[in-house]
Design a protein around this motif. Structure first.
Motif, PDB file in Angstrom:
ATOM      1  N   ASN A 119       7.790  28.129  26.767  1.00  0.00           N
ATOM      2  CA  ASN A 119       8.292  29.089  25.787  1.00  0.00           C
ATOM      3  C   ASN A 119       7.700  30.484  25.946  1.00  0.00           C
ATOM      4  OD1 ASN A 119       9.848  27.095  24.464  1.00  0.00           O
ATOM      5  ND2 ASN A 119       8.033  26.388  23.361  1.00  0.00           N
ATOM      6  N   SER A 120       6.512  30.564  26.563  1.00  0.00           N
ATOM      7  CA  SER A 120       5.854  31.864  26.681  1.00  0.00           C
ATOM      8  C   SER A 120       4.964  31.893  27.913  1.00  0.00           C
ATOM      9  CB  SER A 120       5.023  32.142  25.423  1.00  0.00           C
ATOM     10  OG  SER A 120       4.283  33.336  25.560  1.00  0.00           O
ATOM     11  N   LYS A 121       4.971  33.019  28.628  1.00  0.00           N
ATOM     12  CA  LYS A 121       4.119  33.150  29.816  1.00  0.00           C
ATOM     13  C   LYS A 121       2.648  33.109  29.446  1.00  0.00           C
ATOM     14  CE  LYS A 121       7.181  35.850  32.847  1.00  0.00           C
ATOM     15  NZ  LYS A 121       7.290  37.105  33.623  1.00  0.00           N
ATOM     16  N   TYR A 122       2.317  33.778  28.335  1.00  0.00           N
ATOM     17  CA  TYR A 122       0.919  33.809  27.907  1.00  0.00           C
ATOM     18  C   TYR A 122       0.732  32.879  26.718  1.00  0.00           C
ATOM     19  CZ  TYR A 122      -3.453  35.256  25.812  1.00  0.00           C
ATOM     20  OH  TYR A 122      -4.706  35.244  25.269  1.00  0.00           O
ATOM     21  N   CYS A 123      -0.267  31.990  26.809  1.00  0.00           N
ATOM     22  CA  CYS A 123      -0.508  31.023  25.749  1.00  0.00           C
ATOM     23  C   CYS A 123      -2.001  30.818  25.531  1.00  0.00           C
ATOM     24  CB  CYS A 123       0.106  29.658  26.096  1.00  0.00           C
ATOM     25  SG  CYS A 123       1.889  29.667  26.301  1.00  0.00           S
ATOM     26  N   ARG A 124      -2.348  30.593  24.288  1.00  0.00           N
ATOM     27  CA  ARG A 124      -3.673  30.107  23.925  1.00  0.00           C
ATOM     28  C   ARG A 124      -3.539  28.592  23.844  1.00  0.00           C
ATOM     29  NH1 ARG A 124      -8.044  31.386  19.642  1.00  0.00           N
ATOM     30  NH2 ARG A 124      -8.589  29.321  18.847  1.00  0.00           N
ATOM     31  N   PHE A 125      -4.312  27.855  24.648  1.00  0.00           N
ATOM     32  CA  PHE A 125      -4.164  26.404  24.709  1.00  0.00           C
ATOM     33  C   PHE A 125      -4.970  25.670  23.640  1.00  0.00           C
ATOM     34  CE2 PHE A 125      -3.612  27.433  29.427  1.00  0.00           C
ATOM     35  CZ  PHE A 125      -2.242  27.549  29.297  1.00  0.00           C
ATOM     36  N   ASN A 126      -6.058  26.260  23.207  1.00  0.00           N
ATOM     37  CA  ASN A 126      -6.902  25.626  22.199  1.00  0.00           C
ATOM     38  C   ASN A 126      -6.156  25.600  20.862  1.00  0.00           C
ATOM     39  OD1 ASN A 126      -8.927  24.775  20.437  1.00  0.00           O
ATOM     40  ND2 ASN A 126     -10.520  25.923  21.501  1.00  0.00           N
ATOM     41  N   GLN A 127      -5.890  24.396  20.344  1.00  0.00           N
ATOM     42  CA  GLN A 127      -5.115  24.255  19.118  1.00  0.00           C
ATOM     43  C   GLN A 127      -5.941  24.521  17.863  1.00  0.00           C
ATOM     44  OE1 GLN A 127      -1.703  23.723  19.140  1.00  0.00           O
ATOM     45  NE2 GLN A 127      -2.068  24.136  21.314  1.00  0.00           N
ATOM     46  N   ASP A 128      -7.250  24.588  18.018  1.00  0.00           N
ATOM     47  CA  ASP A 128      -8.112  24.881  16.879  1.00  0.00           C
ATOM     48  C   ASP A 128      -8.067  26.381  16.610  1.00  0.00           C
ATOM     49  OD1 ASP A 128     -10.044  25.176  14.962  1.00  0.00           O
ATOM     50  OD2 ASP A 128     -11.674  24.294  16.129  1.00  0.00           O
ATOM     51  N   THR A 129      -7.391  26.772  15.544  1.00  0.00           N
ATOM     52  CA  THR A 129      -7.198  28.194  15.256  1.00  0.00           C
ATOM     53  C   THR A 129      -8.499  28.895  14.872  1.00  0.00           C
ATOM     54  OG1 THR A 129      -6.619  27.640  12.969  1.00  0.00           O
ATOM     55  CG2 THR A 129      -4.811  27.865  14.542  1.00  0.00           C
ATOM     56  N   LYS A 130      -9.505  28.121  14.469  1.00  0.00           N
ATOM     57  CA  LYS A 130     -10.785  28.712  14.078  1.00  0.00           C
ATOM     58  C   LYS A 130     -11.740  28.861  15.260  1.00  0.00           C
ATOM     59  CE  LYS A 130     -10.583  26.943   9.333  1.00  0.00           C
ATOM     60  NZ  LYS A 130     -11.276  26.117   8.293  1.00  0.00           N
ATOM     61  N   ALA A 131     -11.398  28.236  16.383  1.00  0.00           N
ATOM     62  CA  ALA A 131     -12.285  28.288  17.555  1.00  0.00           C
ATOM     63  C   ALA A 131     -12.318  29.688  18.136  1.00  0.00           C
ATOM     64  CB  ALA A 131     -11.824  27.287  18.614  1.00  0.00           C
ATOM     65  N   VAL A 132     -13.496  30.100  18.590  1.00  0.00           N
ATOM     66  CA  VAL A 132     -13.672  31.418  19.203  1.00  0.00           C
ATOM     67  C   VAL A 132     -14.418  31.251  20.518  1.00  0.00           C
ATOM     68  CG1 VAL A 132     -13.674  32.625  17.001  1.00  0.00           C
ATOM     69  CG2 VAL A 132     -15.837  31.777  17.942  1.00  0.00           C
ATOM     70  N   ASP A 133     -14.542  32.329  21.243  1.00  0.00           N
ATOM     71  CA  ASP A 133     -15.314  32.342  22.483  1.00  0.00           C
ATOM     72  C   ASP A 133     -16.796  32.198  22.143  1.00  0.00           C
ATOM     73  OD1 ASP A 133     -16.512  32.817  24.909  1.00  0.00           O
ATOM     74  OD2 ASP A 133     -15.961  34.945  24.989  1.00  0.00           O
ATOM     75  N   GLU A 134     -17.363  31.061  22.499  1.00  0.00           N
ATOM     76  CA  GLU A 134     -18.765  30.799  22.165  1.00  0.00           C
ATOM     77  C   GLU A 134     -19.725  31.694  22.948  1.00  0.00           C
ATOM     78  OE1 GLU A 134     -19.816  28.910  19.833  1.00  0.00           O
ATOM     79  OE2 GLU A 134     -17.909  27.968  19.280  1.00  0.00           O
ATOM     80  N   GLU A 135     -19.239  32.318  24.019  1.00  0.00           N
ATOM     81  CA  GLU A 135     -20.086  33.164  24.852  1.00  0.00           C
ATOM     82  C   GLU A 135     -19.888  34.652  24.567  1.00  0.00           C
ATOM     83  OE1 GLU A 135     -22.251  32.930  27.971  1.00  0.00           O
ATOM     84  OE2 GLU A 135     -22.860  31.313  26.649  1.00  0.00           O
ATOM     85  N   ARG A 136     -19.178  34.955  23.495  1.00  0.00           N
ATOM     86  CA  ARG A 136     -18.960  36.370  23.188  1.00  0.00           C
ATOM     87  C   ARG A 136     -20.312  37.061  22.961  1.00  0.00           C
ATOM     88  NH1 ARG A 136     -18.213  33.405  18.718  1.00  0.00           N
ATOM     89  NH2 ARG A 136     -18.916  34.164  16.679  1.00  0.00           N
ATOM     90  N   VAL A 137     -20.380  38.309  23.393  1.00  0.00           N
ATOM     91  CA  VAL A 137     -21.653  39.041  23.369  1.00  0.00           C
ATOM     92  C   VAL A 137     -21.916  39.592  21.971  1.00  0.00           C
ATOM     93  CG1 VAL A 137     -22.906  41.023  24.285  1.00  0.00           C
ATOM     94  CG2 VAL A 137     -21.532  39.591  25.811  1.00  0.00           C
TER      95      VAL A 137
END
Length: 472
Positions: free
Chosen positions: A401-419
């Motif tokens: 349906n879309s070229k770009y997708c976020r695969f993680n279905q947990d909407t609250k999940a974030v990048d744990e390595e963000r600075v």
């Protein structure tokens, strides 16, 4: 020993080798003066990939063809029918010298590596599949179905031929008396005068195929019921594990099958460290070959026909690219080398248990020639927002349906390595290593905090604190 990188920033609006867009490609890049295998492992787990000493990361939500990092799980890998076909073709060529060049198409090229082609060798993507007589855009299931259909049609033709021969034999083995015309039953017509009603009506190949399929389903249903009954009622009659004869052949069974003494050809492999930004390491608990970048050379009867480049990292073998002699493209060397590298990863795992993945570069769902990588199952795709691995089967519906997708279905999940603490980022400035907060005080001219923040967000907190960002 520390990684030293020079961040080059985003590169916007250049030609895409996948969709031929003249200005649709967007990526960020940096030059790696040196890099540890630990840091590169962390970077590819955030969507980076190297081409020589240049390390780049597509800007996924902006580039025309989003490139998702894909990894295969070799410990659970079973070769598909198309993979087995390539392995059997190689074995047949080596043992008997038999091959067919006529119907083989050239394997598609990974355009990211065009600059690395050398002289008589054609640079190909490591895993590019050769689709014998079939367009590359076909879906994997369609390929398998076409193979089954072809086999069934050949079998049907053979059965029809045997059927006709059988009736001809019965007629020739009769009493020898001339045929008589029986009232109400017409005699055998002359050729072209109509059907012979004294014989059973001719069955269409389609009807025969349907009947065979129905019988197979009935037989399978009966077999499954019998096995379920035995499992429930008589568990002591079944072995605790499948016997070797009932197990599907592993990739090693195909690759390392013993050639006859009078084999027509001999294929040998050698492995050498090669020049790359990765610093070679040989820790005591690591693989026998150590970590780093390697050339895997394929020698056929004393002639080198292919060279694969791989990176052996703490948790994976990462495929880089493959050079091969185009005269031997009929052997599907891209597929064959990938299967050998999967087997090699399994070998390394026996010594180094944490090394258990095979990274295949990028999967591009919107590009037909790059979707083949999804056929190496089981495999996972990297979520471009949270950097967690998701089974490819869960990702494909969204990619339709879309070229770009976020695969993680947990909407609250974030990048744990963000600075969160940019001041802890390490900088190499005037031959001195210092944290970013000290560098800011010594810096002359306009502030570069925006570009440094961009770099930190892309590499993550861990790498920003380990690697040295070169600033002039």
């Amino acid at each position: 020993m520390a990684s030293v990188v020079e961040y080059k920033g985003p590169r916007v609006g250049y030609r895409c080798g996948y969709c031929d867009s003249p200005a649709g490609k967007v990526s960020s890049g940096m030059w790696a003066h040196s890099m540890t295998v630990q840091d590169y492992q962390a970077l590819i787990d955030r969507g980076w990939r190297r081409s020589g000493k240049y390390v780049y990361k597509p800007v996924m939500n902006q580039t025309c063809c989003p490139q998702y990092t894909i990894r295969c799980q070799p410990l659970h890998f079973q070769p598909s029918k198309s993979h087995k076909k390539v392995l059997k073709k190689m074995f047949k060529f080596l043992s008997k010298g038999e091959f067919s060049k006529g119907n083989n198409e050239e394997e598609p090229m990974d355009s990211q590596m065009d600059d690395a082609a050398v002289e008589d060798f054609v640079l190909k993507s490591k895993l590019d599949i050769q689709s014998d007589r079939r367009p590359l855009s076909e879906d994997y299931n369609e390929v398998i179905e076409s193979e089954v259909k072809e086999k069934e049609e050949n079998l049907e033709a053979k059965e029809i031929q045997q059927f006709n021969q059988s009736h001809a034999a019965k007629e020739s083995l009769g009493s020898g008396e001339p045929s008589r015309t029986v009232k109400g039953v017409p005699s055998t017509p002359k050729p072209g005068k109509g059907a012979d009603l004294s014989k059973p009506p001719c069955r269409k190949a389609k009807d025969i195929r349907k009947e065979r399929k129905r019988q197979k389903l009935i037989l399978k249903s009966q077999t499954d019921k019998l096995e379920d009954f035995q499992t429930e009622r008589e568990p002591q009659l079944l072995p605790s594990g499948k016997s070797k004869l009932n197990q599907p052949k592993s990739i090693e069974d195909f690759i390392f099958d013993t050639l006859p003494e009078d084999a027509a050809h001999q294929l040998k492999f050698t492995r050498f460290l090669c020049s790359s930004p990765l610093e070679a390491e040989t820790p005591p608990n690591g693989p026998d070959c150590g970590y780093g970048s390697f050339h895997q050379q394929y020698w056929l009867d004393g002639k080198i026909i292919a060279v694969g480049v791989i990176d052996v990292l703490p948790y994976c073998v990462s495929s880089v690219y493959l050079y091969y002699d185009p005269d031997y493209s009929f052997l599907s060397l891209g597929v064959y080398s990938a299967l050998r590298e999967i087997a090699f990863t399994r070998q390394l795992h026996e010594k180094t248990s944490q090394l258990s993945y095979y990274y295949m570069g990028f999967y591009i769902h919107s590009c037909p020639k790059m979707k083949y990588k999804g056929q190496y199952r089981p495999s996972d795709l990297l979520c471009p927002e949270t950097y967690v691995w998701v089974p490819i089967e869960q990702c494909l519906p969204a990619l339709e349906n879309s070229k770009y997708c976020r695969f993680n279905q947990d909407t609250k999940a974030v990048d744990e390595e963000r600075v969160n603490e940019l001041d802890r980022l390490r900088v190499l400035y005037k031959r001195t290593i210092m944290p970013y907060n000290i560098y800011k005080k010594r810096q002359k001219g306009p502030s570069d905090e925006a570009i440094v923040q961009q770099y930190a967000d892309l590499v993550g907190q861990t790498c920003s604190e380990r690697m040295l960002l070169f600033r002039s």
